[in-house]
Enzyme design. Sequence first.
Site, PDB file in Angstrom:
ATOM      1  N   THR A 162      20.504 -19.290   6.318  1.00  0.00           N
ATOM      2  CA  THR A 162      21.855 -19.867   6.364  1.00  0.00           C
ATOM      3  C   THR A 162      22.511 -19.616   7.723  1.00  0.00           C
ATOM      4  O   THR A 162      23.156 -20.506   8.279  1.00  0.00           O
ATOM      5  CB  THR A 162      22.733 -19.294   5.232  1.00  0.00           C
ATOM      6  OG1 THR A 162      22.061 -19.483   3.984  1.00  0.00           O
ATOM      7  CG2 THR A 162      24.083 -19.970   5.186  1.00  0.00           C
ATOM      8  N   CYS A 163      22.324 -18.429   8.255  1.00  0.00           N
ATOM      9  CA  CYS A 163      22.913 -18.107   9.565  1.00  0.00           C
ATOM     10  C   CYS A 163      22.305 -18.991  10.651  1.00  0.00           C
ATOM     11  O   CYS A 163      23.015 -19.552  11.489  1.00  0.00           O
ATOM     12  CB  CYS A 163      22.696 -16.635   9.899  1.00  0.00           C
ATOM     13  SG  CYS A 163      23.418 -15.491   8.692  1.00  0.00           S
TER      14      CYS A 163
END
Length: 165
Positions: A59-60
């Site tokens: 996600t990052c």
Amino acid sequence: MANITLKGNAINTIGNLPEIGSKAPDFSLKTVDLNTKKLSDYSGKKILLNIFPSIDTGTCAMSVREFNKKASELDNTVVLCISKDLPFAQARFCGAEGIENVEMLSDFATGSFGKDYQLEITDGPLANLHSRVVIVLDEKANVVYTEQVSEIVDEPNYEAALKAI
């Protein structure tokens, strides 16, 4: 403190994000080449702060890719991607991914950014890392938008953040 979750499990941050209309706290962060950048280095520009736990999570990494795609289209705006990752890891990621339109900054040296912006996680497996947050600042470093993503594994609301610029 903000109540957030990691895969549905409750975790907390040390406080609440800076308020809309307030002056953003100054910061001193390391670049990928180990130089120091301060908020004042971006004076006169709009700033989008994309803050996350670690570049080495899906996600990052996706948030950096997404903001990198949009950053080149933004007038008088800089996108700063901030985590506690070592600058070497940030540089490796950007090199491998062809990331050129955002600046990676690291809070590894002091951790003061996470504390000053009240977004450091206090408990659970990600304790002491940054929570997933987007903050937009105007040209005078006033806070005009904040999003504390309530579930760490979820992506931020890119559209709302970009609209705030």
